[in-house]
Scaffold this motif. Structure first.
Motif, PDB file in Angstrom:
ATOM      1  N   VAL A   1     -37.176   5.599 -41.016  1.00  0.00           N
ATOM      2  CA  VAL A   1     -35.779   5.257 -40.763  1.00  0.00           C
ATOM      3  C   VAL A   1     -34.944   6.514 -40.575  1.00  0.00           C
ATOM      4  CG1 VAL A   1     -33.807   3.978 -41.606  1.00  0.00           C
ATOM      5  CG2 VAL A   1     -36.076   3.178 -42.135  1.00  0.00           C
TER       6      VAL A   1
ATOM      7  N   ASN B   1     -33.278  -0.428 -37.342  1.00  0.00           N
ATOM      8  CA  ASN B   1     -33.003   0.222 -38.617  1.00  0.00           C
ATOM      9  C   ASN B   1     -32.351   1.582 -38.468  1.00  0.00           C
ATOM     10  OD1 ASN B   1     -33.937  -1.823 -40.088  1.00  0.00           O
ATOM     11  ND2 ASN B   1     -35.741  -0.797 -40.888  1.00  0.00           N
TER      12      ASN B   1
ATOM     13  N   SER C   1     -30.645   5.754 -44.919  1.00  0.00           N
ATOM     14  CA  SER C   1     -32.069   5.468 -44.733  1.00  0.00           C
ATOM     15  C   SER C   1     -32.730   5.110 -46.046  1.00  0.00           C
ATOM     16  CB  SER C   1     -32.790   6.676 -44.139  1.00  0.00           C
ATOM     17  OG  SER C   1     -32.067   7.194 -43.086  1.00  0.00           O
TER      18      SER C   1
ATOM     19  N   LEU D   1     -32.048   1.519 -46.818  1.00  0.00           N
ATOM     20  CA  LEU D   1     -32.887   0.595 -46.048  1.00  0.00           C
ATOM     21  C   LEU D   1     -34.332   0.624 -46.530  1.00  0.00           C
ATOM     22  CD1 LEU D   1     -31.569   0.922 -42.401  1.00  0.00           C
ATOM     23  CD2 LEU D   1     -30.991  -0.718 -44.153  1.00  0.00           C
TER      24      LEU D   1
ATOM     25  N   LYS E   1     -36.533  -2.444 -48.206  1.00  0.00           N
ATOM     26  CA  LYS E   1     -37.845  -2.842 -47.703  1.00  0.00           C
ATOM     27  C   LYS E   1     -38.895  -2.843 -48.819  1.00  0.00           C
ATOM     28  CE  LYS E   1     -41.283  -2.967 -44.556  1.00  0.00           C
ATOM     29  NZ  LYS E   1     -41.615  -4.097 -43.783  1.00  0.00           N
TER      30      LYS E   1
ATOM     31  N   LYS F   1     -29.299  -6.690 -44.690  1.00  0.00           N
ATOM     32  CA  LYS F   1     -29.265  -5.619 -43.697  1.00  0.00           C
ATOM     33  C   LYS F   1     -28.268  -5.960 -42.587  1.00  0.00           C
ATOM     34  CE  LYS F   1     -33.211  -4.590 -41.670  1.00  0.00           C
ATOM     35  NZ  LYS F   1     -34.659  -4.448 -41.677  1.00  0.00           N
TER      36      LYS F   1
END
Lengths: 312, 333
Positions: B59, B263, B282, B285, B289, B310
């Motif tokens: 990301v 992303n 990042s 994210l 995940k 998201k």
């Protein structure tokens, strides 16, 4: 696998794209390049299935889809008109949000993941017209579609009339050509923009509902780029409603070719590329053509000038 | 200015999590429990932390790739197609160079991946800067086209794995360790920051990004600089694909890049295209995940919640909650 079947399927596939494209056309006529068509269509498709599931009625499902998609587009409109968010960024985030929401909500609403199939009684009913049977080929192609497909086929003519012949259409064209001039002419620019976007939302909802309810199921990422395809179609047609009808039918034809040819044994993956390749060409072609014409004109005027010079 | 951006991003994340929590509440689960599981799954143990970093690295690279292109006015959303073409190039080179020395194969694979990714990144850029076509439409079409082409290649060509139940490519035997991927990512980021802040090409890029007309008038080749920003963007995506393919997957699965697609852009928007901001974005994210894995194991909340959060994060990150013009007027000169 005869040509009549392919063309019939082509009209059916063109229906949703046509509805969405007409919405996008209206938005781009008021200077809003609505990239988020894909997201609104997805929301419309999902909500129409949810509505049909809870009410047990197809048309209430359609209404539900239209309401959800319109609500979403009002949020979009507020974001880009009032809060001055970059339209492209806002559009992409709407698409991401639509895909995330539908992906998640599928679980709590239906208890499944990935796709949900309604009972076949909730399929969009098709209209059979006896008088069309008398006409040999065209009658067969145009018969037995759902009401929304017929609406989609009539819509470009309606829009062409509204845009070119009515007061509202004049307002839309004025806002699209020059906003400041429109303001000074006493046109309520904001109102025109909001109303055009609202109609866009309604049409996206209808397109999504037709897409989902005609096969009475929803699967994740069901719109599969049709929103962008619609944009490419109106780009190719230069935002003319009647030309857009032709380009959308062309996309429908490509999609129906994919369906019919993959049954004959062509690689379905390579065939799947066809509509997208067509859309890519459609988006690029007008600009290439414009450049070529410009270039030829310049060359021509140059040679004329030179020959004029030597003649004197 | 900077403070306002930080507050903006934090507000966006908070609202997004509240909206996500409402979604969970409406579907009959406890939001607090869900979020504590997410937190535990992403930062709760050493293993979880490792996973978070592992998912953050691609990301980060994509966020930088998006940011460098966006500075020059090119909206780089064809990351998916770049990832696909780079990984196809890796597997093809691996098949064609069977029996060659290992170091040579690695270098060839990396070079091929970068070239393929740059080529895929240049197509929308050329359409935008050369013809004035919306790069978003072209980019998204490229994503779909490359996804189908990849499926075809891993099903019917010489890189297809025969006799498997689902379509996948042949495995790549070479691999790169997780540590070296992390270290090289850090080096790349530092190098990028240095080039952008302290060197002439970096300065030129930012001048063109601020005002291409002015750059043109002062004699900078703005077209060439814009295209070279697309080259850098493609290169960064190529590196991301190298890390993913040679570090973790080794095999191309159908639709493996779909999850990654937007992303990078989300992280870049969240971090307001600022170095540290993008890193933190990042990390968020990546944490979402890696936390989603535990979420499906422990609770009944589906992992798709993460997609939903998201989406909300990205949606609210676009809004400037604190309007700069209002502040200017009040702070008044």
């Amino acid at each position: 696998m005869d040509i009549v079947t392919i063309l019939t399927v082509a009209v059916r596939h063109a229906g949703p794209v046509l509805l969405v494209a007409m919405g996008g056309l209206l938005a781009s006529r008021v200077n809003i390049f609505n990239l988020a068509l894909e997201g609104f269509m997805l929301i419309g498709a999902f909500s129409s299935i949810v509505g049909a599931f809870y009410t047990g009625n197809v048309w209430l499902g359609v209404l539900f889809g239209v309401l959800a998609s319109t609500l979403m587009i009002i949020i979009y409109a507020v974001f880009i008109i009032e809060l001055e968010v970059q339209p492209v960024v806002c559009a992409i985030s709407i698409i991401t949000l639509a895909s995330g929401l539908t992906r998640y909500l599928l679980n709590p609403v239906f208890g499944v993941s990935g796709r949900y199939v309604l009972s076949s009684e909730l399929a969009m009913p098709v209209v059979h017209m006896n008088w069309l049977e008398a006409i040999p080929v065209a009658g067969q192609i145009l018969n037995n579609h759902s009401l929304l497909v017929y609406f989609a086929l009539v819509l470009p003519f309606v829009l062409a009339f509204v845009i070119n012949k009515t007061k509202y259409g004049l307002d839309i064209r004025a806002v699209g050509m020059n906003e400041e001039a429109a303001v000074s002419a006493g046109i309520h620019v904001r109102k025109v923009k909001y109303s055009a976007l609202m109609i866009n939302g309604i049409l996206c909802g209808l397109g999504g509902a037709e897409l989902a309810l005609s096969v009475y199921m929803f699967n994740v990422g069901m719109t599969n780029g049709r929103g962008y395809t619609a944009l490419a179609a109106i780009t190719l047609a230069g935002c003319n409603p009647l030309l857009s009808l032709i380009t959308c039918l062309l996309f429908g034809f490509a999609e129906s070719l994919v369906v019919s040819l993959s049954g004959v044994g062509f690689s379905s993956y390579l065939l799947g590329m066809l509509p997208y390749a067509l859309a890519l060409v459609a988006a690029v072609a007008p600009q290439v053509a414009r450049r070529c014409i410009h270039f030829i004109k310049r060359k021509k005027s140059e040679t004329e000038m030179i020959s004029e010079y030597y003649r004197n | 200015m900077r403070n306002r951006k930080v507050i903006n991003s934090v507000l966006a994340i908070m609202i997004a999590f509240i909206m996500g929590g409402l979604m969970v509440l409406l579907s009959g689960d406890s939001p607090l429990e869900t979020y504590s599981v997410l937190l535990k799954g992403s930062f709760g143990s050493l293993n979880a932390l490792k996973n978070t970093i592992r998912y953050s690295i691609p990301v980060v690279l994509l966020a930088y790739s998006f940011s460098v292109c966006n500075q020059c006015g090119y909206f780089n959303i064809s990351h998916e197609s770049q990832m696909y073409s780079a990984s196809l190039a890796i597997v093809m080179v691996s098949e064609l160079t069977q029996g060659w020395p290992s170091w040579l194969r690695l270098i060839l694979m990396m070079a091929a991946a970068c070239m393929a990714s740059i080529a895929a990144c240049m197509i929308p850029a050329a359409a935008k800067f050369g013809l004035g076509v919306s790069e978003v439409v072209v980019g998204v079409m490229m994503n779909y086209l490359m996804a189908y082409l990849t499926k075809h290649m891993i099903a019917f060509s010489f890189i297809a794995q025969p006799g498997s139940s689902s379509i996948m490519s042949l495995p790549v035997s070479e691999s790169v360790g997780a540590v070296s991927i992390t270290v090289s990512t850090v080096v790349i980021i530092l190098l990028y920051q240095f080039v952008m802040k302290k060197t002439i090409p970096g300065y030129r890029l930012s001048v063109v990004g601020r005002n291409p007309l002015f750059a043109n008038a002062s004699g900078l080749p703005s077209m060439r600089i814009m295209l070279s920003s697309a080259v850098v963007g493609g290169l960064l995506t190529g590196i991301c694909a190298i890390g993913e393919m040679l570090g973790y997957y080794h095999i191309i699965y159908s639709d493996f890049a779909v999850d990654i697609g937007f992303n990078g852009m989300t992280a870049a928007l969240l971090g307001a295209q600022n170095a540290i901001g993008m890193l933190l974005g990042s990390l968020l994210l990546g944490a979402l995940k890696s936390g989603s894995v535990l979420l499906t194991v422990v609770t009944s909340v589906p992992a798709e919640l993460v997609d939903c959060v998201k989406g909300f994060v990205m949606f609210f990150a676009t809004v400037t909650f604190i309007r700069s013009d209002v502040w200017m007027r009040k702070g008044g000169k």
